[in-house]
Design an enzyme around this catalytic site. Structure first.
Site, mmCIF file in Angstrom:
data_model
loop_
_atom_site.group_PDB
_atom_site.id
_atom_site.type_symbol
_atom_site.label_atom_id
_atom_site.label_comp_id
_atom_site.label_asym_id
_atom_site.label_seq_id
_atom_site.Cartn_x
_atom_site.Cartn_y
_atom_site.Cartn_z
ATOM 1 N N TYR A 181 0.814 -1.215 0.000
ATOM 2 C CA TYR A 181 0.000 0.000 0.000
ATOM 3 C C TYR A 181 0.854 1.275 0.000
ATOM 4 O O TYR A 181 0.402 2.313 0.495
ATOM 5 C CB TYR A 181 -0.943 0.000 1.208
ATOM 6 C CG TYR A 181 -2.250 -0.755 0.952
ATOM 7 C CD1 TYR A 181 -3.113 -0.368 -0.065
ATOM 8 C CD2 TYR A 181 -2.631 -1.828 1.748
ATOM 9 C CE1 TYR A 181 -4.313 -1.035 -0.296
ATOM 10 C CE2 TYR A 181 -3.839 -2.506 1.530
ATOM 11 C CZ TYR A 181 -4.666 -2.098 0.497
ATOM 12 O OH TYR A 181 -5.860 -2.756 0.273
ATOM 13 N N PHE B 171 -4.984 7.156 7.284
ATOM 14 C CA PHE B 171 -5.370 5.785 7.614
ATOM 15 C C PHE B 171 -4.268 4.751 7.306
ATOM 16 O O PHE B 171 -4.497 3.559 7.445
ATOM 17 C CB PHE B 171 -6.677 5.413 6.892
ATOM 18 C CG PHE B 171 -6.648 5.553 5.386
ATOM 19 C CD1 PHE B 171 -6.146 4.541 4.585
ATOM 20 C CD2 PHE B 171 -7.128 6.704 4.767
ATOM 21 C CE1 PHE B 171 -6.121 4.662 3.200
ATOM 22 C CE2 PHE B 171 -7.115 6.839 3.378
ATOM 23 C CZ PHE B 171 -6.606 5.812 2.599
ATOM 24 N N ARG C 284 -18.982 -5.624 -1.094
ATOM 25 C CA ARG C 284 -18.820 -4.718 0.047
ATOM 26 C C ARG C 284 -20.168 -4.325 0.650
ATOM 27 O O ARG C 284 -20.295 -4.221 1.876
ATOM 28 C CB ARG C 284 -18.001 -3.498 -0.382
ATOM 29 C CG ARG C 284 -16.507 -3.842 -0.515
ATOM 30 C CD ARG C 284 -15.744 -2.724 -1.160
ATOM 31 N NE ARG C 284 -14.295 -2.897 -1.039
ATOM 32 C CZ ARG C 284 -13.406 -2.157 -1.691
ATOM 33 N NH1 ARG C 284 -13.809 -1.194 -2.495
ATOM 34 N NH2 ARG C 284 -12.113 -2.359 -1.534
ATOM 35 N N ASN D 93 -13.178 -3.782 4.553
ATOM 36 C CA ASN D 93 -14.161 -3.867 3.476
ATOM 37 C C ASN D 93 -13.999 -5.127 2.617
ATOM 38 O O ASN D 93 -14.321 -5.145 1.450
ATOM 39 C CB ASN D 93 -14.148 -2.574 2.642
ATOM 40 C CG ASN D 93 -12.772 -2.271 2.072
ATOM 41 O OD1 ASN D 93 -11.857 -3.071 2.208
ATOM 42 N ND2 ASN D 93 -12.631 -1.135 1.418
ATOM 43 N N GLU E 154 0.882 -5.150 -8.578
ATOM 44 C CA GLU E 154 0.275 -5.939 -7.494
ATOM 45 C C GLU E 154 0.361 -7.444 -7.764
ATOM 46 O O GLU E 154 0.598 -8.229 -6.854
ATOM 47 C CB GLU E 154 -1.178 -5.492 -7.290
ATOM 48 C CG GLU E 154 -1.252 -4.072 -6.747
ATOM 49 C CD GLU E 154 -2.681 -3.560 -6.572
ATOM 50 O OE1 GLU E 154 -3.635 -4.287 -6.909
ATOM 51 O OE2 GLU E 154 -2.819 -2.423 -6.096
#
Ligand code: GDP
Length: 138
Positions: A49, A57, A102, A112, A126
């Site tokens: 991330y 956050f 979700r 989520n 990714e």
């Protein structure tokens, strides 16, 4: 043909809804071409991330993503990035459309249940973060 990275996040695995998510994928013609369970370290979650570094956050998100096992998958199909994001629903489950994963299962903007790449470039990064090419069937 396009590929995307999908994750059933630690909340989804802990709550026993891995099967439900996989069932929705298979039921809607999302071809799973790689799949495994992993438990990210805090450092690995931070690397995954990295684009969110500096956001308020970030700490909490990377704590959550390293809090338990997750299931990572590569999905393949036409327009799969957009189609899978549609199936996931909006980041904030309160804004997610009816029938999305979700909307049906998320409990929190952070917890989520699922992740999906948002563009071909992020998908490439990714997928390579978790899988080498021998682990992806063709
Ligand atoms: P996504 O592509 O829909 O997963 O959303 P983003 O890439 O914007 O954010 C990545 C992940 O960070 C989300 O799936 C959430 O788990 C988390 N997240 C996003 N926004 C917030 C927020 O405002 N607060 C918290 N606590 N987590 C967030």
């Amino acid at each position: 043909m396009e590929r995307t990275l999908a994750i059933i996040k630690p909340d989804g695995v802990a709550r026993g809804i891995t099967g439900e998510v996989v069932k929705r994928l298979e039921g809607k013609d999302f071809r799973i071409v790689a799949m495994k369970m992993i438990h990210l370290s805090k450092k690995q979650a931070e690397g995954f991330y990295a684009v969110h570094q500096g956001k308020p956050f970030f700490e909490s998100l990377t704590d959550f993503m390293s809090s338990g096992p997750a299931v990572v998958m590569v999905l393949e199909g036409e327009d799969i990035i957009a189609r899978y994001r549609q199936l996931m629903g909006a980041t904030n489950y309160k804004e997610a459309a009816e029938g999305t994963i979700r909307k049906d299962f998320a409990t929190d903007i952070e917890k989520n249940v699922v992740h999906g790449s948002d563009a071909p470039e992020t998908a490439a990064f990714e997928m390579a973060y978790f899988f080498n090419h021998l682990e992806i069937v063709s």
